[in-house]
Design an enzyme around this catalytic site. Structure first.
Site, mmCIF file in Angstrom:
data_model
loop_
_atom_site.group_PDB
_atom_site.id
_atom_site.type_symbol
_atom_site.label_atom_id
_atom_site.label_comp_id
_atom_site.label_asym_id
_atom_site.label_seq_id
_atom_site.Cartn_x
_atom_site.Cartn_y
_atom_site.Cartn_z
ATOM 1 N N HIS A 1 0.837 -1.209 0.000
ATOM 2 C CA HIS A 1 0.000 0.000 0.000
ATOM 3 C C HIS A 1 0.873 1.261 0.000
ATOM 4 C CE1 HIS A 1 -4.036 -1.729 0.228
ATOM 5 N NE2 HIS A 1 -3.504 -2.673 0.966
ATOM 6 N N ASP B 1 2.380 2.025 -3.113
ATOM 7 C CA ASP B 1 2.649 2.299 -4.527
ATOM 8 C C ASP B 1 1.647 3.262 -5.160
ATOM 9 O OD1 ASP B 1 0.537 0.460 -4.720
ATOM 10 O OD2 ASP B 1 1.298 -0.348 -6.607
ATOM 11 N N GLY C 1 -7.330 -13.452 -7.861
ATOM 12 C CA GLY C 1 -7.788 -12.752 -6.664
ATOM 13 C C GLY C 1 -7.116 -13.213 -5.388
ATOM 14 N N SER D 1 -1.388 -11.061 -8.187
ATOM 15 C CA SER D 1 -1.463 -10.303 -9.423
ATOM 16 C C SER D 1 -1.718 -11.147 -10.679
ATOM 17 C CB SER D 1 -0.215 -9.444 -9.613
ATOM 18 O OG SER D 1 -0.539 -8.414 -10.500
ATOM 19 N N SER D 2 -2.744 -11.964 -10.601
ATOM 20 C CA SER D 2 -3.172 -12.668 -11.820
ATOM 21 C C SER D 2 -3.560 -11.655 -12.884
ATOM 22 C CB SER D 2 -4.346 -13.597 -11.516
ATOM 23 O OG SER D 2 -5.514 -12.868 -11.208
ATOM 24 N N SER D 3 -4.107 -10.514 -12.454
ATOM 25 C CA SER D 3 -4.605 -9.549 -13.442
ATOM 26 C C SER D 3 -3.461 -8.953 -14.263
ATOM 27 C CB SER D 3 -5.423 -8.448 -12.765
ATOM 28 O OG SER D 3 -4.643 -7.727 -11.850
ATOM 29 N N GLU E 1 -5.732 -1.612 -16.721
ATOM 30 C CA GLU E 1 -6.529 -1.633 -15.485
ATOM 31 C C GLU E 1 -7.026 -0.246 -15.076
ATOM 32 O OE1 GLU E 1 -5.862 -4.654 -12.464
ATOM 33 O OE2 GLU E 1 -4.049 -5.306 -13.496
ATOM 34 N N ASP F 1 2.230 -3.755 -9.806
ATOM 35 C CA ASP F 1 1.910 -5.057 -10.390
ATOM 36 C C ASP F 1 2.391 -5.213 -11.825
ATOM 37 O OD1 ASP F 1 0.779 -5.425 -7.955
ATOM 38 O OD2 ASP F 1 -1.269 -5.714 -8.663
ATOM 39 N N TYR G 1 -10.130 -1.389 -1.001
ATOM 40 C CA TYR G 1 -8.906 -0.817 -1.547
ATOM 41 C C TYR G 1 -9.108 0.672 -1.844
ATOM 42 C CZ TYR G 1 -4.979 -0.403 -4.855
ATOM 43 O OH TYR G 1 -3.845 -0.022 -5.518
HETATM 44 P P1 ADP Z 1 -5.219 -10.426 -8.499
HETATM 45 O O1 ADP Z 1 -4.614 -9.586 -9.570
HETATM 46 O O2 ADP Z 1 -4.640 -10.156 -7.153
HETATM 47 O O3 ADP Z 1 -5.228 -11.868 -8.804
HETATM 48 P P2 ADP Z 1 -7.560 -8.929 -9.310
HETATM 49 O O4 ADP Z 1 -8.902 -8.754 -8.690
HETATM 50 O O5 ADP Z 1 -6.757 -7.732 -9.593
HETATM 51 O O6 ADP Z 1 -6.757 -9.973 -8.387
HETATM 52 O O7 ADP Z 1 -7.688 -9.682 -10.698
HETATM 53 C C1 ADP Z 1 -8.410 -10.893 -10.814
HETATM 54 C C2 ADP Z 1 -9.247 -10.840 -12.068
HETATM 55 O O8 ADP Z 1 -8.390 -10.894 -13.232
HETATM 56 C C3 ADP Z 1 -10.163 -12.038 -12.241
HETATM 57 O O9 ADP Z 1 -11.390 -11.859 -11.547
HETATM 58 C C4 ADP Z 1 -10.357 -12.078 -13.751
HETATM 59 O O10 ADP Z 1 -11.303 -11.131 -14.164
HETATM 60 C C5 ADP Z 1 -9.001 -11.615 -14.274
HETATM 61 N N1 ADP Z 1 -8.130 -12.766 -14.602
HETATM 62 C C6 ADP Z 1 -6.908 -13.021 -14.121
HETATM 63 N N2 ADP Z 1 -6.368 -14.129 -14.662
HETATM 64 C C7 ADP Z 1 -7.279 -14.596 -15.539
HETATM 65 C C8 ADP Z 1 -7.335 -15.719 -16.423
HETATM 66 N N3 ADP Z 1 -6.336 -16.603 -16.509
HETATM 67 N N4 ADP Z 1 -8.444 -15.873 -17.186
HETATM 68 C C9 ADP Z 1 -9.452 -15.002 -17.097
HETATM 69 N N5 ADP Z 1 -9.455 -13.934 -16.294
HETATM 70 C C10 ADP Z 1 -8.404 -13.727 -15.503
HETATM 71 MG MG MG Z 2 -4.695 -7.483 -9.747
#
Ligand code: ADP
Ligand code: MG
Length: 371
Positions: free
Chosen positions: A33, A35, A121, A125-127, A159, A171, A220
């Site tokens: 927190h 950045d 989630g 940082s999957s997003s 984003e 991220d 957030y």
């Molecule tokens: P984080 O980045 O911490 O994982 P976020 O809420 O920022 O959490 O991002 C998660 C969102 O990113 C998911 O709800 C989805 O919409 C999207 N996402 C991430 N990876 C994928 C994937 N492999 N396929 C589809 N959507 C994804």
């Molecule tokens: Mg994210």
């Protein structure tokens, strides 16, 4: 590397020329927190990645598949050049083509298959790993001249501008520029960064609590607003550098805002000290700073939850552990643990077991990556 099964590629892309774009998830070691107020962060990459296979098509449209979302939402289509936010995962792909086009890069129709090992989630940082991997795939497919630094900036805009979540800059930079066995020391004020080697005397473990957070859930945003209100009331620009006079004024703020600003001030100082400890290979000191970071996030920034606090406590009590803390935006997600070399796998397994037995969670060990 995430493997996209061959049959998935053939089913969706046929035998066309296929490009794979890939990017890892990230774990923030310290500097949470900080950045979005020009502070310091210190993330590293995790072994899990997102991979995207793309092929050009002859339509003006994009068709995308992801195996990481519920079955009835796995397919989507949009017209390239007419991207519209929908509030679904496909916005990360639409956003990638939209920001590329807005930056003057030609993007045509394409089909894409997405697969990710980064849990969604979970504070890893999957997003950003998704948007960076899509941008990399499109860069190669359409032969765009963009380096990874510029690409990280575009991923951020996916984003902030397209999806409209106020993420910080850590991220996308961590996912685009991070490297194995190195921490990425980033100054979010001027975006200067350096890779600092993690000594082989220590290891990190990451355990996902299985409790999902969502950056769009509002917490957030509220924390950001509270911090901004605190900074405004003090009349300072960024909390990382405050004069003694300004520090004294801190006491005049309402208690809640005071705590929020206090966290950011102390956390920035901890990052600088942590980088120094890394360089001196003083990993016990690094661990103490992680423990202090957790306490500050729990008590001053108030972004932890009881289950995560307990996981951190369990981790801190294990043999060989130098420090542990919540990582990511908070309200669930993952914890990161520092151990002496050779202990991370055992400690991660013990924390996961205790979280299952005592807290009834469905934890997942991510680092060290299970064999
Ligand atoms: P984080 O980045 O911490 O994982 P976020 O809420 O920022 O959490 O991002 C998660 C969102 O990113 C998911 O709800 C989805 O919409 C999207 N996402 C991430 N990876 C994928 C994937 N492999 N396929 C589809 N959507 C994804
Ligand atoms: Mg994210």
């Amino acid at each position: 590397m995430t493997d996209i099964p061959r049959h998935d590629i053939i089913r969706h892309l046929g035998h066309r020329r296929t490009i794979i774009g890939e990017a890892p998830g990230r774990v923030n070691l310290i500097g949470e927190h900080t950045d979005y107020s020009g502070g310091f962060v210190l993330p590293t990459v995790i072994p899990q990645t997102t991979a995207v296979a793309v092929a050009a098509n002859s339509e003006p449209a994009a068709r995308v598949w992801s195996a990481s979302v519920p079955h009835d939402e796995q397919q989507a289509r949009f017209v390239v050049g007419e991207e519209q936010r929908r509030g679904s995962w496909v916005d990360y792909v639409q956003g990638a083509s939209a920001v590329l086009r807005a930056a003057g890069h030609p993007v045509g129709g394409f089909d894409a298959v997405i697969r990710s090992e980064v849990p969604l989630g979970s504070g890893l940082s999957s997003s950003a790993s998704l948007s960076v991997s899509v941008l990399r795939a499109l860069r190669e497919l359409f032969q765009l001249r963009i380096d990874d630094v510029v690409l990280a900036g575009l991923a951020r805009r996916v984003e902030t501008d397209f999806i409209g979540v106020p993420i910080g800059v850590m991220d996308p930079i961590a996912c685009a520029l991070g490297a194995n066995h190195h921490a990425l020391f980033l100054d979010t004020r001027d975006l200067s960064w350096q890779l600092v080697r993690i000594p082989s005397t220590a290891e990190f473990a990451v355990v996902n609590s299985g409790i999902r957070h969502s950056i769009s859930s509002g917490h957030y945003r509220i924390r950001r607003q509270e911090l901004e209100a605190g900074i405004r009331a003090l009349g300072v620009h960024e909390p990382r550098e405050m004069t003694d006079v300004e520090m004294r004024r801190l006491e005049t703020l309402p208690a809640l805002l005071q705590k929020r600003v206090q966290h950011v001030i102390t956390e920035n100082a901890r990052v600088l000290e942590a980088v120094d400890a890394l360089r001196r290979r003083d990993m016990p000191r690094f661990g103490q700073l992680m423990n202090a970071s957790h306490k500050s996030l729990r008590d001053d920034y108030e972004v932890s939850i009881p289950e995560i606090d307990r996981m951190v406590e369990i981790a801190q009590a294990q043999r060989g552990v130098l420090g542990a803390r919540i990582t990511g935006g908070g309200f669930g997600g993952s914890i990161v643990i520092l151990t002496t070399a050779g202990n991370a796998a055992r400690v991660a397994a013990a924390v996961a077991k205790a979280s299952r037995d005592e807290l009834r969670l469905t934890p997942q060990v991510l680092v060290p990556a299970p064999a």
